[in-house]
Write a protein that holds these residues in place. Structure first.
Motif, PDB file in Angstrom:
ATOM      1  N   SER A 281      -7.388  14.875 -12.257  1.00 40.44           N
ATOM      2  CA  SER A 281      -8.740  14.351 -12.382  1.00 40.44           C
ATOM      3  C   SER A 281      -9.242  13.890 -11.021  1.00 40.44           C
ATOM      4  O   SER A 281      -8.683  12.974 -10.430  1.00 40.44           O
ATOM      5  N   SER A 282     -10.306  14.516 -10.560  1.00 42.91           N
ATOM      6  CA  SER A 282     -10.855  14.151  -9.253  1.00 42.91           C
ATOM      7  C   SER A 282     -11.551  12.794  -9.283  1.00 42.91           C
ATOM      8  O   SER A 282     -11.855  12.224  -8.240  1.00 42.91           O
ATOM      9  N   SER A 283     -11.800  12.252 -10.491  1.00 45.85           N
ATOM     10  CA  SER A 283     -12.493  10.972 -10.615  1.00 45.85           C
ATOM     11  C   SER A 283     -11.535   9.793 -10.783  1.00 45.85           C
ATOM     12  O   SER A 283     -11.977   8.655 -10.907  1.00 45.85           O
ATOM     13  N   LEU A 284     -10.230  10.035 -10.773  1.00 46.89           N
ATOM     14  CA  LEU A 284      -9.251   8.978 -11.016  1.00 46.89           C
ATOM     15  C   LEU A 284      -9.293   7.919  -9.912  1.00 46.89           C
ATOM     16  O   LEU A 284      -9.125   8.226  -8.736  1.00 46.89           O
ATOM     17  N   GLU A 285      -9.520   6.654 -10.319  1.00 45.04           N
ATOM     18  CA  GLU A 285      -9.637   5.554  -9.370  1.00 45.04           C
ATOM     19  C   GLU A 285      -8.482   4.568  -9.468  1.00 45.04           C
ATOM     20  O   GLU A 285      -8.120   3.950  -8.470  1.00 45.04           O
ATOM     21  N   ASN A 286      -7.938   4.385 -10.646  1.00 44.96           N
ATOM     22  CA  ASN A 286      -6.858   3.413 -10.857  1.00 44.96           C
ATOM     23  C   ASN A 286      -5.688   4.125 -11.504  1.00 44.96           C
ATOM     24  O   ASN A 286      -5.813   4.627 -12.629  1.00 44.96           O
ATOM     25  N   LEU A 287      -4.551   4.164 -10.813  1.00 40.45           N
ATOM     26  CA  LEU A 287      -3.373   4.877 -11.296  1.00 40.45           C
ATOM     27  C   LEU A 287      -2.162   3.958 -11.255  1.00 40.45           C
ATOM     28  O   LEU A 287      -1.744   3.511 -10.189  1.00 40.45           O
ATOM     29  N   ASN A 288      -1.611   3.660 -12.425  1.00 42.40           N
ATOM     30  CA  ASN A 288      -0.456   2.762 -12.526  1.00 42.40           C
ATOM     31  C   ASN A 288       0.642   3.429 -13.338  1.00 42.40           C
ATOM     32  O   ASN A 288       0.523   3.596 -14.554  1.00 42.40           O
ATOM     33  N   LEU A 289       1.716   3.825 -12.642  1.00 38.03           N
ATOM     34  CA  LEU A 289       2.895   4.426 -13.285  1.00 38.03           C
ATOM     35  C   LEU A 289       4.125   3.539 -13.095  1.00 38.03           C
ATOM     36  O   LEU A 289       5.252   3.987 -13.253  1.00 38.03           O
ATOM     37  N   SER A 290       3.923   2.287 -12.782  1.00 30.84           N
ATOM     38  CA  SER A 290       5.027   1.396 -12.401  1.00 30.84           C
ATOM     39  C   SER A 290       5.986   1.118 -13.552  1.00 30.84           C
ATOM     40  O   SER A 290       5.664   1.291 -14.725  1.00 30.84           O
TER      41      SER A 290
ATOM     42  N   PRO B  56       4.401  13.639  -2.865  1.00 33.54           N
ATOM     43  CA  PRO B  56       3.803  14.406  -1.760  1.00 33.54           C
ATOM     44  C   PRO B  56       3.418  13.487  -0.613  1.00 33.54           C
ATOM     45  O   PRO B  56       3.081  12.317  -0.814  1.00 33.54           O
ATOM     46  N   ARG B  57       3.488  14.001   0.600  1.00 35.30           N
ATOM     47  CA  ARG B  57       3.176  13.186   1.780  1.00 35.30           C
ATOM     48  C   ARG B  57       1.747  12.666   1.752  1.00 35.30           C
ATOM     49  O   ARG B  57       1.451  11.583   2.257  1.00 35.30           O
ATOM     50  N   LEU B  58       0.856  13.418   1.132  1.00 39.52           N
ATOM     51  CA  LEU B  58      -0.528  12.986   0.971  1.00 39.52           C
ATOM     52  C   LEU B  58      -0.852  13.014  -0.517  1.00 39.52           C
ATOM     53  O   LEU B  58      -0.772  14.068  -1.154  1.00 39.52           O
ATOM     54  N   LEU B  59      -1.180  11.849  -1.071  1.00 42.35           N
ATOM     55  CA  LEU B  59      -1.516  11.765  -2.487  1.00 42.35           C
ATOM     56  C   LEU B  59      -2.921  12.330  -2.670  1.00 42.35           C
ATOM     57  O   LEU B  59      -3.921  11.671  -2.415  1.00 42.35           O
ATOM     58  N   ASN B  60      -2.974  13.565  -3.154  1.00 37.70           N
ATOM     59  CA  ASN B  60      -4.221  14.324  -3.150  1.00 37.70           C
ATOM     60  C   ASN B  60      -5.084  14.008  -4.372  1.00 37.70           C
ATOM     61  O   ASN B  60      -5.364  14.868  -5.201  1.00 37.70           O
TER      62      ASN B  60
ATOM     63  N   LEU C 158       1.024   8.847   1.985  1.00 32.39           N
ATOM     64  CA  LEU C 158      -0.252   8.228   2.321  1.00 32.39           C
ATOM     65  C   LEU C 158      -1.267   8.542   1.233  1.00 32.39           C
ATOM     66  O   LEU C 158      -1.405   9.696   0.820  1.00 32.39           O
ATOM     67  N   PRO C 159      -2.003   7.527   0.748  1.00 27.80           N
ATOM     68  CA  PRO C 159      -3.085   7.791  -0.198  1.00 27.80           C
ATOM     69  C   PRO C 159      -4.346   8.218   0.551  1.00 27.80           C
ATOM     70  O   PRO C 159      -4.329   8.376   1.772  1.00 27.80           O
ATOM     71  N   ASN C 160      -5.432   8.373  -0.195  1.00 24.91           N
ATOM     72  CA  ASN C 160      -6.686   8.754   0.448  1.00 24.91           C
ATOM     73  C   ASN C 160      -7.289   7.577   1.207  1.00 24.91           C
ATOM     74  O   ASN C 160      -6.851   6.436   1.072  1.00 24.91           O
TER      75      ASN C 160
END
Length: 469
Positions: free
Chosen positions: A158-167, A176-180, A200-202
């Motif tokens: 999802s290109s609109s994802l703003e909050n991601l919690n998998l803890s 991945p080296r860059l969280l795309n 690294l995130p965006n």
């Protein structure tokens, strides 16, 4: 109080049912499934029991469903959702007895925008049906007994994802080296089994929590230039090596830096002092060496400073006198030397914890410490201090009075759209030495009272006044 009334099903034209934050008990009436016009149902934070009624499948107009923290149990199946094609907001957080049981090939009829099923039982496999959710801006499936690795499709979900919690799951593999994910503001992958280099995130990211994994290698040297607007950085409890990059000083909006419990080496970069909003700085339990930067005195908002268990040397910088908001100062287990400055008593009027244990302080006029009227923990053990113990230490009034203290917890709120994510970002954890044992305190920290002057070269009588604290 009492049960949810059965007569609610008579309100046939009802579109909104909001009974959040009450004390309703018992099961959710299956008859609520007859409210065919219902668009929003909120039953969160009640004292309910039983399972989610299968009859809810008839709520074909439902857009928003919130049953968070309601003590629900039982199995949630595909049948519950088969007719909920308009559902966009699904909140089930905190129902540890709920078990999601759907096929790995299930294609949901809905397109969610907001999903929070934290602390439900969603595993063991990762949720493959999420790859069909193209509108998500909030995803929290933390502490959900999920294991395995993240599939490639996840990073294009999802290109609109703003909050991601998998803890707090058992996820593994290399990130991945860059969280795309271009819109991410909050990334929380803490307390998993992820390996490999630090990603690294965006550039828009505000919170990055990768703590308590097995990440290795060095912190990317361009991290500070890549995520200029980062506010919270947590990399603690990994296997990170190398030096702290000087570019960290470019992230001038940082309020919390926690790089503790790694294997970082080299000196502490003075560029950290550019982060003028810094509230908590934790570099403890690494292999850092050299002097404490004098420029730390510029961090006038600093509340907690942890530099313990490193190889730092030299004296306490005179510029520390400017840290008037400091509440916790932990410099224990280093190679610091010289005097314990007389100005500590006047400069740190809010200090509750002072830990200088296991250094090489050889002198110190401890009389001034009696001005620390908020002090609860004083640990000067295992130094080379000499002379008599001043009776004025008995004037540390916070140790003798029942003063109501806050937990000194930083709450930061990041808002997006009509929702808020609140992350408790500064829960203090402190090790107190008692009877040759390390005792760990978190929530009860404000209740701890301790003075340790052992293993020094003090002489004379022990002041009776201190025994009355």
């Amino acid at each position: 109080m009492g049960r949810l009334p059965e007569w609610l099903n008579q309100l046939e034209k009802l579109t909104v049912l909001d009974l959040d934050d009450n004390k309703f008990q018992g099961p959710i009436p299956a008859s609520l499934g007859t409210l065919r016009n219902l668009e929003l149902m909120k039953l969160a934070q009640n004292e309910l029991n039983g399972s989610l009624p299968v009859s809810f499948v008839q709520l074909s107009e439902l857009v928003f469903l919130d049953v968070s923290w309601s003590h629900l149990t039982g199995i949630i199946s595909e049948q519950h959702f088969s007719k909920l094609s308009k559902l966009e907001y699904l909140l089930m957080e905190g129902n540890s007895g709920l078990v999601l049981n759907v096929s790995s090939s299930w294609i949901p009829p809905f397109q969610l925008r907001y999903l929070n099923m934290a602390s439900c039982n969603l595993g063991p496999s990762f949720l493959t049906w999420l790859k069909f959710q193209k509108n998500l801006f909030h995803l929290d499936i933390s502490n959900a007994n999920i294991s395995g690795s993240l599939a490639t499709w996840f990073w294009n979900m999802s290109s609109s994802l703003e909050n991601l919690n998998l803890s707090s799951n058992q996820l593994h593999g290399q990130l991945p080296r860059l969280l795309n994910l271009t819109s991410l503001l909050v990334v929380d992958f803490s307390s998993n089994l992820f390996q490999g280099p630090v990603p690294l995130p965006n550039t828009n990211c505000r919170l990055l929590d990768l703590s308590n994994n097995t990440l290795s290698g060095s912190i990317p040297p361009n991290m500070g230039e890549s995520i200029l607007h980062l506010v919270f950085l947590y990399l603690s409890g990994n296997q990170i090596t190398g030096e702290i990059p000087k570019s960290i000083g470019y992230m001038r909006e940082l309020e919390i830096i926690d790089l503790s419990r790694n294997s970082l080496t080299g000196s502490i970069p003075s560029s950290i002092s550019n982060c003028s909003n810094l509230y908590i700085l934790n570099l403890g339990q690494n292999n850092l060496s050299g002097a404490i930067p004098k420029s730390f005195g510029w961090l006038k908002l600093l509340h907690s400073l942890y530099l313990n268990k490193n190889k730092l040397s030299g004296e306490l910088p005179l510029s520390f006198q400017n840290l008037s908001n400091l509440v916790i100062l932990d410099l224990s287990y280093n190679r610091l030397s010289g005097d314990i400055p007389t100005w500590i008593g006047t400069a740190f009027s809010s200090l509750t914890v002072l830990k200088l244990r296991s250094n090489s302080f050889s002198r110190g006029l401890l009389f001034g410490l009696s001005n620390l009227t908020s002090l609860h923990i004083l640990d000067l053990a295992e130094n080379n201090l000499s002379g008599s113990i001043p009776s004025t230490l008995g004037d540390l009034i916070a140790m003798s009075q029942k003063i109501k203290l806050s937990r000194s917890t930083a709450l930061s709120v990041i808002g997006y759209r009509s929702f808020w994510t609140i992350k408790e970002v500064g829960q203090h954890k402190l090790i107190v030495k008692a009877k040759k044992q390390d005792l760990e305190y978190t929530k009860s920290l404000p209740l701890v009272v301790s003075i340790d002057l052992s293993s020094n070269n003090f002489s004379g009588e022990f002041p009776n006044k201190i025994t009355k604290l």
